[in-house]
Scaffold this active site. Structure first.
Site, PDB file in Angstrom:
ATOM      1  N   CYS A 130       0.807  -1.221   0.000  1.00  0.00           N
ATOM      2  CA  CYS A 130       0.000   0.000   0.000  1.00  0.00           C
ATOM      3  C   CYS A 130       0.840   1.272   0.000  1.00  0.00           C
ATOM      4  CB  CYS A 130      -0.939   0.021   1.203  1.00  0.00           C
ATOM      5  SG  CYS A 130      -2.194  -1.259   1.159  1.00  0.00           S
ATOM      6  N   SER A 171     -23.364  10.087   5.599  1.00  0.00           N
ATOM      7  CA  SER A 171     -23.001   8.957   6.450  1.00  0.00           C
ATOM      8  C   SER A 171     -23.255   9.297   7.920  1.00  0.00           C
ATOM      9  CB  SER A 171     -21.523   8.605   6.244  1.00  0.00           C
ATOM     10  OG  SER A 171     -21.159   7.483   7.011  1.00  0.00           O
ATOM     11  N   HIS A 174      -9.021   4.204  -1.519  1.00  0.00           N
ATOM     12  CA  HIS A 174      -7.673   3.662  -1.341  1.00  0.00           C
ATOM     13  C   HIS A 174      -7.272   2.831  -2.571  1.00  0.00           C
ATOM     14  CE1 HIS A 174      -4.124   1.972   0.279  1.00  0.00           C
ATOM     15  NE2 HIS A 174      -4.621   1.109   1.141  1.00  0.00           N
ATOM     16  N   CYS A 197       0.541   2.356   6.684  1.00  0.00           N
ATOM     17  CA  CYS A 197       0.761   0.952   6.990  1.00  0.00           C
ATOM     18  C   CYS A 197       0.751   0.153   5.693  1.00  0.00           C
ATOM     19  CB  CYS A 197      -0.309   0.431   7.939  1.00  0.00           C
ATOM     20  SG  CYS A 197      -1.996   0.515   7.293  1.00  0.00           S
TER      21      CYS A 197
END
Length: 389
Positions: free
Chosen positions: A91, A210, A345, A375
């Protein structure tokens, strides 16, 4: 002494990584080429002056195989003499590309270089590069971890358990990510960084409406009775609502030496100050952001209080909240324009996307220092400090 500065940073809007996603019709090479063209158009640089293009892509297979970055350079219309390479630090691939590019400038190997990244998860789904029945780890890793490694979702659950992060807290964090992202779009704060593509002008996953009530109705995303027996401490609180979605997108950052920027009349957005990368427990594979943050602050001779803005990749709410508990960072300074839970992402693009968002936010807010960390699968993390100019 040489320095390295960001002189332009752009990204695509981020689409849903599904067959019906807004950018699913765009080949990944073209996604990345679009950001490269936008980068040189907005900066005004002659692409022939670019010493190298370093790109990040995670699933390097199918339409993202064969050094995707090189073909994006050619598709963008750059001279064929401009080289390119593609790197994989999971990532953090395009954040690693930023590190490599800046370190090349600092060493004198480059004067002008692009760091970038792309992932089309609609066309090349995650784990496409591991054929069914194949083992990407090998016997030595199996011997070292005889009970077996775990998927990232299980790591996210283990982190939530270890740091006593409730479902309510993780959902509230996710809702705030959407609120901030929606506010940033409404305030025009993404206009300087986003290069619209084929009529797509906004990030597709941002949900202004949301709420914690809506998220409370979602089922656990990674429930598995086998892992539940192995890890009885897991409460199964990670859902699709408090984790990042799968996405399509690309990003690109133009980096130069300060001398080169001045000679070409380029306005720096930020100086690339310090870098760190670290490994961590591959079972809790997403916790490396904690030691990486500590390491880069030591290298920068700064403290957490010196940092005005943070970008911490929101792979899962639990990752950022555990990082915050360990570091004591002020969440009001973290992902101020929303994070990956809302924006998306697209794996290989996310590192340079964070950099793009951070440098523009630093300029808009007059920040002195910004810190970015991510991470990464396998128990890895990148971190870097940027300085306003």
């Amino acid at each position: 002494m040489r320095d390295a500065v960001v002189v332009e940073a752009v990204r695509t809007p981020i689409g849903k990584g599904r067959p019906n996603g807004a950018l699913a019709h765009v080949h990944p090479v073209e996604l990345l080429a679009h950001t490269l063209r936008a980068l040189v158009e907005r900066s005004g640089v002659d692409p022939a002056l670019i010493d190298d293009v370093i790109g990040g892509t995670v699933d390097q297979v199918g339409e993202q195989a064969m050094n995707t970055t090189r073909y994006a350079v050619l598709s963008a219309g750059f001279p064929d003499a401009v080289p390119a390479t593609t790197v994989d630090r999971q990532c953090g691939s395009s954040q690693q590309a930023v590190h490599f590019a800046a370190q090349g400038v600092l060493s004198g190997a480059y004067d002008l270089v692009v760091a970038c990244g792309v992932e089309s998860m609609s066309r090349v789904p995650m784990w496409s590069n591991v054929p069914e029945g194949k083992d990407p780890f090998g016997p030595g890793v199996a011997a070292r971890y005889p009970e077996g490694l775990v998927p990232q979702g299980i790591s996210a659950e283990l982190i939530a358990a270890k740091w006593s992060l409730s479902r309510e807290r993780m959902d509230a964090f996710a809702v705030e990510s959407h609120r901030r992202a929606a506010a940033a779009w409404e305030g025009g704060l993404f206009d300087a960084e986003v290069a619209p593509l084929d009529g797509v002008t906004r990030d597709e996953c941002v949900r202004p409406g949301s709420s914690t009530e809506v998220l409370a109705g979602l089922r656990p995303a990674y429930y598995d009775p086998g892992f539940g027996e192995r890890f009885p401490q897991i409460d199964w609180n990670v859902t699709a609502g408090n984790a990042s979605p799968v996405n399509d997108g690309a990003s690109a950052v133009l980096i130069a030496s300060g001398e080169t920027a001045a000679r070409l009349g380029l306005r720096p957005l930020a100086r690339l100050h310090s870098f760190a990368v670290t490994g961590s427990d591959p079972l809790l594979m997403l916790t490396g952001v904690v030691p990486a943050t500590e390491k880069v602050l030591r290298r920068a001779s700064l403290t957490l209080d010196d940092i005005d803005l943070f970008e911490v990749n929101e792979a899962f709410s639990s990752v950022v909240l555990a990082w915050q508990q360990e570091t004591g960072a002020d969440l009001a300074k973290v992902n101020v324009h929303g994070g990956a839970i809302a924006l998306g992402h697209p794996l290989g693009a996310s590192g340079a996307r964070l950099t793009t968002t951070l440098v523009h936010a630093m300029r808009e807010r007059g920040a002195r220092y910004g810190l970015q960390t991510m991470c990464e699968a396998g128990g890895l993390a990148n971190a870097m400090v940027l300085e306003g100019v």
